[in-house]
Design a protein around this motif. Sequence first.
Motif, short mmCIF file in Angstrom:
data_model
loop_
_atom_site.label_atom_id
_atom_site.label_comp_id
_atom_site.label_asym_id
_atom_site.label_seq_id
_atom_site.Cartn_x
_atom_site.Cartn_y
_atom_site.Cartn_z
N ILE A 1 -17.93 12.63 -4.59
CA ILE A 1 -16.99 11.56 -3.59
C ILE A 1 -16.57 10.49 -4.44
CG2 ILE A 1 -16.93 10.40 -1.68
CD1 ILE A 1 -18.92 11.86 -0.30
N PHE A 2 -17.38 9.82 -5.11
CA PHE A 2 -16.92 8.73 -5.91
C PHE A 2 -16.35 9.19 -7.17
CE2 PHE A 2 -17.63 5.42 -9.32
CZ PHE A 2 -17.42 4.27 -8.53
N LEU A 3 -16.09 10.33 -7.65
CA LEU A 3 -15.05 10.50 -8.73
C LEU A 3 -13.69 10.33 -8.46
CD1 LEU A 3 -16.57 13.79 -10.01
CD2 LEU A 3 -16.79 11.69 -11.04
N SER A 4 -13.22 10.10 -7.42
CA SER A 4 -11.83 9.77 -7.15
C SER A 4 -11.34 8.36 -7.56
CB SER A 4 -11.47 10.22 -5.46
OG SER A 4 -12.17 9.10 -4.94
N TYR A 5 -12.40 7.48 -7.61
CA TYR A 5 -12.00 6.06 -7.79
C TYR A 5 -11.81 5.71 -9.12
CZ TYR A 5 -12.29 1.05 -7.74
OH TYR A 5 -11.91 -0.24 -7.88
N PRO A 6 -12.71 6.20 -10.14
CA PRO A 6 -12.40 5.68 -11.54
C PRO A 6 -11.01 6.43 -12.06
CG PRO A 6 -14.64 6.59 -11.40
CD PRO A 6 -13.82 6.98 -9.85
N LEU A 7 -10.63 7.54 -11.56
CA LEU A 7 -9.41 7.98 -11.93
C LEU A 7 -8.20 6.64 -12.22
CD1 LEU A 7 -8.99 11.27 -10.21
CD2 LEU A 7 -9.69 10.71 -12.78
N MET A 8 -7.25 6.99 -13.15
CA MET A 8 -6.30 5.88 -13.14
C MET A 8 -5.18 6.41 -11.89
SD MET A 8 -5.35 6.12 -17.33
CE MET A 8 -3.91 4.97 -16.88
N THR A 9 -4.61 5.13 -11.46
CA THR A 9 -3.80 5.48 -10.18
C THR A 9 -2.46 6.64 -10.63
OG1 THR A 9 -4.44 3.19 -9.39
CG2 THR A 9 -2.44 4.31 -8.70
N VAL A 10 -2.04 6.23 -11.97
CA VAL A 10 -0.90 7.06 -12.22
C VAL A 10 -1.46 8.60 -12.38
CG1 VAL A 10 0.58 7.81 -14.15
CG2 VAL A 10 0.14 5.40 -13.63
N ALA A 11 -2.73 8.85 -12.88
CA ALA A 11 -3.15 10.16 -12.56
C ALA A 11 -3.31 10.87 -11.41
CB ALA A 11 -4.59 10.12 -13.38
N VAL A 12 -3.95 9.76 -10.25
CA VAL A 12 -4.04 10.20 -8.70
C VAL A 12 -2.77 10.62 -8.43
CG1 VAL A 12 -4.55 9.48 -6.78
CG2 VAL A 12 -5.87 9.02 -8.58
N TRP B 1 -7.36 8.89 -0.18
CA TRP B 1 -8.25 9.61 -0.99
C TRP B 1 -8.79 8.86 -2.32
CZ3 TRP B 1 -7.74 11.58 -6.19
CH2 TRP B 1 -8.70 12.73 -6.36
N GLN B 2 -7.96 8.05 -3.08
CA GLN B 2 -8.51 7.41 -4.24
C GLN B 2 -9.16 6.31 -3.82
OE1 GLN B 2 -5.26 4.78 -6.04
NE2 GLN B 2 -6.64 4.83 -8.17
N MET B 3 -9.49 5.57 -2.77
CA MET B 3 -10.32 4.39 -2.51
C MET B 3 -11.33 5.15 -1.80
SD MET B 3 -8.87 1.99 -3.76
CE MET B 3 -10.12 0.83 -3.09
N LEU B 4 -11.63 6.39 -1.40
CA LEU B 4 -12.81 6.76 -0.20
C LEU B 4 -14.07 6.65 -1.05
CD1 LEU B 4 -12.47 8.03 2.32
CD2 LEU B 4 -12.51 10.06 1.33
N GLY B 5 -14.25 6.83 -2.40
CA GLY B 5 -15.49 6.99 -2.88
C GLY B 5 -15.78 5.60 -3.22
N PHE B 6 -15.03 4.51 -3.48
CA PHE B 6 -15.57 3.03 -3.60
C PHE B 6 -15.71 2.27 -2.21
CE2 PHE B 6 -14.38 -1.42 -4.24
CZ PHE B 6 -15.15 -1.79 -5.17
N TYR B 7 -15.28 2.89 -1.19
CA TYR B 7 -15.32 2.29 0.25
C TYR B 7 -17.05 2.87 0.39
CZ TYR B 7 -10.65 1.30 1.19
OH TYR B 7 -9.54 0.75 1.28
N MET B 8 -17.18 4.18 0.25
CA MET B 8 -18.50 4.80 0.35
C MET B 8 -19.73 4.13 -0.34
SD MET B 8 -19.92 8.41 -0.63
CE MET B 8 -20.31 7.64 -2.10
N ILE B 9 -19.52 3.72 -1.62
CA ILE B 9 -20.60 2.87 -2.37
C ILE B 9 -20.78 1.84 -1.67
CG2 ILE B 9 -21.05 2.07 -4.40
CD1 ILE B 9 -21.36 4.96 -4.41
N ILE B 10 -19.59 1.06 -1.37
CA ILE B 10 -20.19 -0.36 -0.74
C ILE B 10 -20.71 -0.23 0.46
CG2 ILE B 10 -18.78 -2.32 0.38
CD1 ILE B 10 -16.74 -2.03 -1.73
N LEU B 11 -20.50 0.75 1.41
CA LEU B 11 -21.00 1.07 2.80
C LEU B 11 -22.38 1.62 2.68
CD1 LEU B 11 -18.01 2.19 4.82
CD2 LEU B 11 -18.98 -0.05 4.73
#
Length: 312
Positions: free
Chosen positions: A123-134, A182-192
């Motif tokens: 789930i977290f893998l979506s966040y480290p990706l570059m925004t351009v790649a996303v 989708w890009q921010m989902l992993g980051f939100y999950m880690i904080i929560l």
Amino acid sequence: MVAAVSKALEGQRAPFMTRKNTRQAVLIWCFLAPSLLIFFLYRILPLAWNVILSFQAWSPLRPAVWIGFDNYDEMLTDEVFWQSLWNTLYIIGSAPIGIAIALGLALLVNTDTRGRDIYRTLIFLSYPLMTVAVAIIWRWMFDERVGLINYVARALDLVDSPIPFLNSFTWALPSVIAANIWQMLGFYMIILLTGLQNIPGNLYEAAEIDGANAFRRFLRITLPLLKPSIFLCFVIGMLNSVTSFDLVYVMTGGGPGRATEILVTYIYKLGFVQTRFDYAAAVTIIFFILLIVIAWAANRLSGGNAGAVERD
């Protein structure tokens, strides 16, 4: 006699302590000076110059002329500005959707599920990706001819013809919002998830003994104690949403028409395409005020002290 000696010793120690405090203060300011200088040069100074520029008529080819509130008056009749503003608000409004989904995922991976560490990583893998790649990945997925979403929809007979997601006035903005969530989902999950793990387990045990079911425990214990984490997610999501220049620019370029134009892309086009730096500065000031108002409102809704640090 003893009191007189004590006063004399205190009088001798005072200059030394004063010199020590002075040395500590000088040392602290020496460490802070580079950061404060960078903050002043790249934050305060540009903001101050931007405010002044918003009241002027200026371009690189002509001298500045003071025009007062003319740039702000122009916004009242600027259809592109209002379209960009509404699109920006829609994207900001999508942040709670992503936070809600992330909260559900955090609750799932916070249990004793087998392989939960793998699920957290995926789930977290979506966040480290570059925004351009996303943006490139989702532009391919939404593609009308070779996109994965259209392929699956047609294979399941959900649609008769491909949906032009990124070329449709109806679907373009929701498509960009989906990619942003989708890009921010992993980051939100880690904080929560961090917030969930900091909640004492004895609170749930006591509530269960009192007869509270899982839903009531969630409403009475989990949500109130997660307010700081939810507020942090919202602020980060808001900042990410309104600064998603690269995501929007790569996926749609602000089109079709102005369907996905947001304030940050409009400011870029005003300044670097139309060379209207004065009007772009005025739009930037309104943008800045909007962010402050939304952050203040979110803080008030979360109780007024979200993110505050309690002193012992």
